[in-house]
Design a protein around this motif. Structure first.
Motif, PDB file in Angstrom:
ATOM      1  N   GLU A 155       0.833  -1.209   0.000  1.00  0.00           N
ATOM      2  CA  GLU A 155       0.000   0.000   0.000  1.00  0.00           C
ATOM      3  C   GLU A 155       0.863   1.253   0.000  1.00  0.00           C
ATOM      4  O   GLU A 155       0.560   2.237  -0.689  1.00  0.00           O
ATOM      5  N   TRP A 156       1.956   1.229   0.780  1.00  0.00           N
ATOM      6  CA  TRP A 156       2.835   2.391   0.804  1.00  0.00           C
ATOM      7  C   TRP A 156       3.453   2.629  -0.570  1.00  0.00           C
ATOM      8  O   TRP A 156       3.539   3.767  -1.036  1.00  0.00           O
ATOM      9  N   LEU A 157       3.880   1.571  -1.241  1.00  0.00           N
ATOM     10  CA  LEU A 157       4.480   1.725  -2.564  1.00  0.00           C
ATOM     11  C   LEU A 157       3.495   2.336  -3.546  1.00  0.00           C
ATOM     12  O   LEU A 157       3.873   3.146  -4.398  1.00  0.00           O
ATOM     13  N   GLU A 158       2.223   1.981  -3.425  1.00  0.00           N
ATOM     14  CA  GLU A 158       1.209   2.574  -4.300  1.00  0.00           C
ATOM     15  C   GLU A 158       1.010   4.056  -3.985  1.00  0.00           C
ATOM     16  O   GLU A 158       0.868   4.889  -4.882  1.00  0.00           O
ATOM     17  N   LEU A 159       0.996   4.409  -2.714  1.00  0.00           N
ATOM     18  CA  LEU A 159       0.886   5.818  -2.335  1.00  0.00           C
ATOM     19  C   LEU A 159       2.110   6.602  -2.793  1.00  0.00           C
ATOM     20  O   LEU A 159       1.992   7.739  -3.274  1.00  0.00           O
ATOM     21  N   ALA A 160       3.281   6.001  -2.645  1.00  0.00           N
ATOM     22  CA  ALA A 160       4.507   6.674  -3.074  1.00  0.00           C
ATOM     23  C   ALA A 160       4.499   6.909  -4.573  1.00  0.00           C
ATOM     24  O   ALA A 160       4.970   7.954  -5.054  1.00  0.00           O
ATOM     25  N   ARG A 161       3.947   5.970  -5.331  1.00  0.00           N
ATOM     26  CA  ARG A 161       3.889   6.131  -6.785  1.00  0.00           C
ATOM     27  C   ARG A 161       3.136   7.401  -7.171  1.00  0.00           C
ATOM     28  O   ARG A 161       3.498   8.073  -8.137  1.00  0.00           O
ATOM     29  N   ASP A 162       2.111   7.732  -6.426  1.00  0.00           N
ATOM     30  CA  ASP A 162       1.354   8.951  -6.723  1.00  0.00           C
ATOM     31  C   ASP A 162       2.215  10.202  -6.605  1.00  0.00           C
ATOM     32  O   ASP A 162       1.927  11.227  -7.232  1.00  0.00           O
ATOM     33  N   ARG A 163       3.283  10.118  -5.808  1.00  0.00           N
ATOM     34  CA  ARG A 163       4.165  11.267  -5.632  1.00  0.00           C
ATOM     35  C   ARG A 163       5.227  11.367  -6.723  1.00  0.00           C
ATOM     36  O   ARG A 163       5.507  12.446  -7.227  1.00  0.00           O
ATOM     37  N   TRP A 164       5.854  10.235  -7.071  1.00  0.00           N
ATOM     38  CA  TRP A 164       6.978  10.313  -8.002  1.00  0.00           C
ATOM     39  C   TRP A 164       6.598  10.077  -9.450  1.00  0.00           C
ATOM     40  O   TRP A 164       7.297  10.540 -10.365  1.00  0.00           O
ATOM     41  N   ARG A 198      12.270   0.818  -5.816  1.00  0.00           N
ATOM     42  CA  ARG A 198      13.411   1.707  -5.603  1.00  0.00           C
ATOM     43  C   ARG A 198      12.983   3.142  -5.313  1.00  0.00           C
ATOM     44  O   ARG A 198      13.420   3.713  -4.301  1.00  0.00           O
ATOM     45  N   PRO A 199      12.149   3.765  -6.138  1.00  0.00           N
ATOM     46  CA  PRO A 199      11.696   5.113  -5.776  1.00  0.00           C
ATOM     47  C   PRO A 199      10.858   5.127  -4.508  1.00  0.00           C
ATOM     48  O   PRO A 199      10.939   6.062  -3.709  1.00  0.00           O
ATOM     49  N   GLY A 200      10.054   4.086  -4.313  1.00  0.00           N
ATOM     50  CA  GLY A 200       9.248   4.018  -3.098  1.00  0.00           C
ATOM     51  C   GLY A 200      10.098   3.939  -1.851  1.00  0.00           C
ATOM     52  O   GLY A 200       9.796   4.549  -0.819  1.00  0.00           O
ATOM     53  N   LEU A 201      11.214   3.201  -1.937  1.00  0.00           N
ATOM     54  CA  LEU A 201      12.117   3.093  -0.798  1.00  0.00           C
ATOM     55  C   LEU A 201      12.744   4.448  -0.475  1.00  0.00           C
ATOM     56  O   LEU A 201      12.850   4.830   0.699  1.00  0.00           O
ATOM     57  N   ALA A 202      13.142   5.190  -1.492  1.00  0.00           N
ATOM     58  CA  ALA A 202      13.734   6.511  -1.253  1.00  0.00           C
ATOM     59  C   ALA A 202      12.746   7.438  -0.546  1.00  0.00           C
ATOM     60  O   ALA A 202      13.102   8.144   0.410  1.00  0.00           O
ATOM     61  N   LEU A 203      11.495   7.427  -0.995  1.00  0.00           N
ATOM     62  CA  LEU A 203      10.491   8.293  -0.366  1.00  0.00           C
ATOM     63  C   LEU A 203      10.157   7.820   1.044  1.00  0.00           C
ATOM     64  O   LEU A 203       9.918   8.635   1.947  1.00  0.00           O
ATOM     65  N   LEU A 204      10.148   6.517   1.244  1.00  0.00           N
ATOM     66  CA  LEU A 204       9.858   5.981   2.569  1.00  0.00           C
ATOM     67  C   LEU A 204      10.928   6.402   3.575  1.00  0.00           C
ATOM     68  O   LEU A 204      10.622   6.791   4.705  1.00  0.00           O
ATOM     69  N   ALA A 243      12.604  14.000  -1.590  1.00  0.00           N
ATOM     70  CA  ALA A 243      13.323  12.936  -2.295  1.00  0.00           C
ATOM     71  C   ALA A 243      12.694  12.585  -3.637  1.00  0.00           C
ATOM     72  O   ALA A 243      13.119  11.613  -4.270  1.00  0.00           O
ATOM     73  N   VAL A 244      11.718  13.360  -4.113  1.00  0.00           N
ATOM     74  CA  VAL A 244      11.027  12.999  -5.354  1.00  0.00           C
ATOM     75  C   VAL A 244      11.988  12.984  -6.544  1.00  0.00           C
ATOM     76  O   VAL A 244      11.970  12.059  -7.356  1.00  0.00           O
ATOM     77  N   ALA A 245      12.840  13.988  -6.661  1.00  0.00           N
ATOM     78  CA  ALA A 245      13.785  14.009  -7.787  1.00  0.00           C
ATOM     79  C   ALA A 245      14.702  12.794  -7.738  1.00  0.00           C
ATOM     80  O   ALA A 245      15.000  12.174  -8.774  1.00  0.00           O
ATOM     81  N   GLY A 246      15.150  12.433  -6.550  1.00  0.00           N
ATOM     82  CA  GLY A 246      15.977  11.242  -6.406  1.00  0.00           C
ATOM     83  C   GLY A 246      15.212   9.983  -6.766  1.00  0.00           C
ATOM     84  O   GLY A 246      15.767   9.066  -7.388  1.00  0.00           O
ATOM     85  N   ALA A 247      13.951   9.922  -6.386  1.00  0.00           N
ATOM     86  CA  ALA A 247      13.129   8.761  -6.708  1.00  0.00           C
ATOM     87  C   ALA A 247      12.990   8.599  -8.220  1.00  0.00           C
ATOM     88  O   ALA A 247      13.099   7.490  -8.758  1.00  0.00           O
ATOM     89  N   VAL A 248      12.745   9.698  -8.902  1.00  0.00           N
ATOM     90  CA  VAL A 248      12.628   9.658 -10.362  1.00  0.00           C
ATOM     91  C   VAL A 248      13.946   9.208 -10.990  1.00  0.00           C
ATOM     92  O   VAL A 248      13.971   8.370 -11.895  1.00  0.00           O
ATOM     93  N   ALA A 249      15.053   9.768 -10.506  1.00  0.00           N
ATOM     94  CA  ALA A 249      16.360   9.385 -11.041  1.00  0.00           C
ATOM     95  C   ALA A 249      16.619   7.898 -10.836  1.00  0.00           C
ATOM     96  O   ALA A 249      17.147   7.210 -11.727  1.00  0.00           O
ATOM     97  N   LEU A 250      16.252   7.372  -9.684  1.00  0.00           N
ATOM     98  CA  LEU A 250      16.434   5.954  -9.412  1.00  0.00           C
ATOM     99  C   LEU A 250      15.621   5.084 -10.366  1.00  0.00           C
ATOM    100  O   LEU A 250      16.117   4.077 -10.880  1.00  0.00           O
ATOM    101  N   GLU A 251      14.381   5.464 -10.589  1.00  0.00           N
ATOM    102  CA  GLU A 251      13.534   4.678 -11.481  1.00  0.00           C
ATOM    103  C   GLU A 251      14.076   4.716 -12.913  1.00  0.00           C
ATOM    104  O   GLU A 251      14.026   3.701 -13.635  1.00  0.00           O
ATOM    105  N   LEU A 252      14.613   5.837 -13.319  1.00  0.00           N
ATOM    106  CA  LEU A 252      15.180   5.939 -14.662  1.00  0.00           C
ATOM    107  C   LEU A 252      16.444   5.090 -14.796  1.00  0.00           C
ATOM    108  O   LEU A 252      16.635   4.402 -15.802  1.00  0.00           O
TER     109      LEU A 252
END
Length: 370
Positions: A36-45, A87-93, A105-114
């Motif tokens: 559930e947290w990963l899904e919520l984090a996805r809405d951010r990044w 990976r991006p979810g972990l950074a935001l968590l 950490a959103v920019a970092g999350a995006v960079a990680l996913e890329l």
């Protein structure tokens, strides 16, 4: 059962871990809170990821959009399957756990996913994998050159995303991401080299996995700390946490590559054995004494990826691994790495709720079911 100390045949780390539940001592049920947290984090990044990809030229944007599942091969909007965004979810968590401000950490999350997806596109090409998330891979839809170029483009905009973030910690985050990418490439290079070697030890396989899979999860955890201005000790603790999770993640993926169900992995049962891949449970068994180890050594000596597709033969190989203890050993190793990951966080000051969320995510690595 006693293992010999002799090295054995090459190991192979999977390029795109699937996420079904795996039997064994490392898996005992889903961690729904983490999901559930990963899904919520996805809405951010995720919106920021779309914005980063939009900076690409039209052709590269279409290819990248196809890879991410947003477009079909003709460029029409699609609802293709995507990864879990671990990976991006972990950074935001981590950022949320430390400061309550995951947006830092959103920019970092995006960079990680890329960076993660740059590696997946190139991995699919190197391994000649024809499907990912139940869709044809980029190189099969376009060509090898396009796959190389779109992967390179993803890496470029990953670094650009951090540079444009305006964060006072962007340089430190970029250095950490580049170091992790260097390690990821080292692991990938070793994985390729191991394929041509007759003998590779379990320890060498684990070192390769630490680079190919562990490095990016390590920087995913530490990225959340870096971008919130955490001290060096805290950053190091989260780096260890992520690195250990990365090892557990790959070990479970190796189990799934043999015993995962096709309904959730998208691959046939015993897929890695059919491809004659020497993953960690296999390498452990090949190094073991006794009839099962000898039997598996003979099995691999007489089969290739081309002819190792007979269902009875595949069942025989899987049974030999289980008899030698390779399956239970791998599951126990995954669980041990999760324990080490959690121990790394013990000195870090965290609220009980935030610590529990990190614990849930750690267990999700070895208990994932969809």
């Amino acid at each position: 059962m006693t293992r010999t100390q002799d090295p054995v045949g090459p190991c192979t780390a999977g390029s795109g871990p699937a996420e079904p539940e795996v039997s064994g001592s490392a898996a005992s049920g889903p961690a729904t809170g983490a999901r559930e947290w990963l899904e919520l984090a996805r809405d951010r990044w995720h919106p920021a990821l779309r914005g980063a990809v939009d900076r690409l030229d039209p052709h590269m944007r279409q290819v990248a959009g196809y890879h991410f599942g947003w477009l079909d091969a003709d460029g029409r909007p699609s609802d293709g399957a995507a990864g879990k965004g671990l990976r991006p979810g972990l950074a935001l968590l981590v950022a949320d756990a430390l400061t309550g401000a995951p947006r830092d950490a959103v920019a970092g999350a995006v960079a990680l996913e890329l960076v993660h997806n740059f590696s997946l596109v190139h991995d699919d090409l190197i391994d000649r994998d024809q499907a990912r998330h139940h869709r044809p891979t980029v190189w099969t839809v376009w060509d090898d050159t396009t796959a190389v170029l779109v992967g390179d483009a993803m890496l470029a905009i990953a670094l650009e995303e951090l540079a444009l973030s305006g964060s006072p910690y962007a340089v430190a985050a970029s250095v950490a991401l580049l170091a992790a990418t260097r390690e990821l490439i080292r692991g990938q290079a070793e994985d390729v080299l191991f394929e041509s070697r007759a003998e590779v030890s379990v320890e060498e396989c684990l070192g390769m996995v630490a680079g190919k899979t562990g490095s990016l999860l390590a920087v995913s955890a530490s990225m959340g700390a870096i971008l919130t201005g955490a001290d060096d000790e805290t950053v190091a603790a989260f780096h260890t946490f992520g690195a250990e999770l990365g090892l557990a993640f790959q070990i479970v993926d190796d189990l799934l590559g043999i015993w995962g169900t096709s309904e959730v992995t998208g691959k046939p049962v015993y897929a890695d054995l059919a491809a004659a891949k020497k993953t960690l449970p296999v390498v452990y068994t090949l190094a073991s004494e006794g009839e099962a180890g000898a039997g598996l050594r003979e099995w691999f000596a007489t089969r290739t990826a081309r002819d190792a597709a007979d269902p009875d033969d595949l069942t025989q190989a899987a049974t030999l691994i289980e008899k030698a203890g390779g399956r239970s050993w791998a599951a126990d190793q995954a669980a041990a790495h999760v324990r080490t990951a959690l121990a790394a966080l013990e000195p870090v000051a965290l609220a009980d709720a935030q610590r529990e969320r990190l614990i849930e995510l750690a267990h999700f690595v070895t208990r994932r079911s969809a």
